[in-house]
Design a protein around this motif. Structure first.
Motif, PDB file in Angstrom:
ATOM      1  N   VAL A  22       8.493 -12.239  -4.258  1.00  0.00           N
ATOM      2  CA  VAL A  22       9.598 -12.940  -4.162  1.00  0.00           C
ATOM      3  C   VAL A  22      10.195 -13.087  -5.462  1.00  0.00           C
ATOM      4  CG1 VAL A  22      10.557 -15.319  -3.786  1.00  0.00           C
ATOM      5  CG2 VAL A  22       9.014 -14.252  -2.045  1.00  0.00           C
ATOM      6  N   THR A  64      10.267 -17.620   2.521  1.00  0.00           N
ATOM      7  CA  THR A  64       9.632 -16.905   3.263  1.00  0.00           C
ATOM      8  C   THR A  64       9.117 -17.431   4.392  1.00  0.00           C
ATOM      9  OG1 THR A  64       7.432 -17.140   2.072  1.00  0.00           O
ATOM     10  CG2 THR A  64       8.705 -15.551   1.097  1.00  0.00           C
ATOM     11  N   TYR A  97       5.932 -10.927   7.298  1.00  0.00           N
ATOM     12  CA  TYR A  97       6.494 -12.151   7.129  1.00  0.00           C
ATOM     13  C   TYR A  97       7.960 -11.640   6.817  1.00  0.00           C
ATOM     14  CZ  TYR A  97       5.864 -10.565   2.202  1.00  0.00           C
ATOM     15  OH  TYR A  97       5.573  -9.861   1.054  1.00  0.00           O
ATOM     16  N   ILE A 105      11.327 -12.335   4.654  1.00  0.00           N
ATOM     17  CA  ILE A 105      12.095 -12.846   3.174  1.00  0.00           C
ATOM     18  C   ILE A 105      13.456 -12.918   3.495  1.00  0.00           C
ATOM     19  CG2 ILE A 105      12.525 -12.214   0.798  1.00  0.00           C
ATOM     20  CD1 ILE A 105      10.254 -10.579   0.634  1.00  0.00           C
TER      21      ILE A 105
END
Length: 268
Positions: A24, A133, A260, A262
């Motif tokens: 990130v 996230t 996951y 973003i």
């Protein structure tokens, strides 16, 4: 009742999730001189990474113990970062001051998603970026949460029906739901999928580490309040072990992929 994130030992979970903070922060560069807010900073992963890149960082977390842990880690690394107690519904940051607001698997647990989005929009600069996230259904994280949630529902019941006007949950991984939720505040949303792997020597070791998570500790305390608490805890552990064994990708040890999302939001 809102979860007390000071319970247990979130540090081990924070260490396991560090690679996601690295992703990130890296995709948000350059950060030198930028004002960054790490919402739900936990032990300070993203905040410390941003500060090391020259950002002016404020980490915010509702757990006073984790705020202290983050401060200690900053001092150990010799980086400058401010850490404050606060939650997503009332971020202790002035209007329009964040060039970047990040939240790594944190704001998704806010009890009022709409209030959290409103606050993130408030503190983000007109040309700023929000990047968070969220777990995607499947993987060990969601499996453990789902199995434990079902079991606690069986033991204690489903709980009272939501009151009229109570905040509605948000599917933080779902692009359509996110676009609708963020559009109310003039924010456009993009979602991309990534995957991370978690490993251990065995499914048993992985589950033992997971037992230190604040959610697991909270559940254990609730079960301990019952006269049959020991039997119930053993039953829950058995169900969790069977579930993580089923999703194990490594016959010799333990490995599982966790997908996951973003989520990046900015004004149009």
């Amino acid at each position: 009742m809102e979860l007390d994130w000071s319970l247990g030992e979130y540090e081990s979970t924070g260490e396991a999730l560090l690679p996601v903070s690295e992703v990130v922060v890296a995709m948000s560069e350059p950060l030198a001189g930028k004002r960054v807010v790490d919402l739900g900073c936990g032990t300070g992963n993203a905040a410390l990474l941003a500060a090391a890149r020259g950002a002016v960082v404020t980490g915010v977390d509702p757990a006073a113990r984790l705020v202290e842990v983050a401060r200690e880690r900053a001092a150990e690394r010799g980086v400058q970062a401010e850490f404050l107690a606060g939650d997503a519904g009332a971020i202790p940051v002035e209007d329009g001051t964040a060039d970047l607001l990040v939240s790594v698997f944190a704001v998704i647990f806010a009890p009022d998603a709409d209030a959290a989005i409103a606050e993130m929009a408030r503190v983000t600069a007109p040309d700023g970026v929000i990047r968070l996230t969220s777990w995607v259904p499947g993987g060990s994280m969601m499996t453990i949460n789902n199995v434990a949630g079902r079991f606690m529902g069986e033991v204690f019941g489903g709980g009272p029906a939501p009151e009229p006007g109570a905040p509605k949950p948000l599917a933080w991984h779902d692009e359509a739901a996110l676009r609708e939720a963020f559009a109310k505040y003039g924010l456009m949303v993009e979602v991309e999928r990534r995957s991370m792997r978690l490993t251990a020597k065995s499914a048993e070791e992985y589950l033992a580490k997971s037992a230190r998570h604040p959610m697991a500790v909270s559940a254990a305390q609730a079960l301990a309040s019952r006269p049959d608490g020991a039997e119930l805890q053993a039953e829950l552990q058995g169900r969790l072990l069977a579930a993580v064994r089923e999703i194990n990708e490594d016959r010799e040890a333990f490995q599982v992929s966790n997908d996951y999302a973003i989520v990046t939001a900015r004004r149009g």
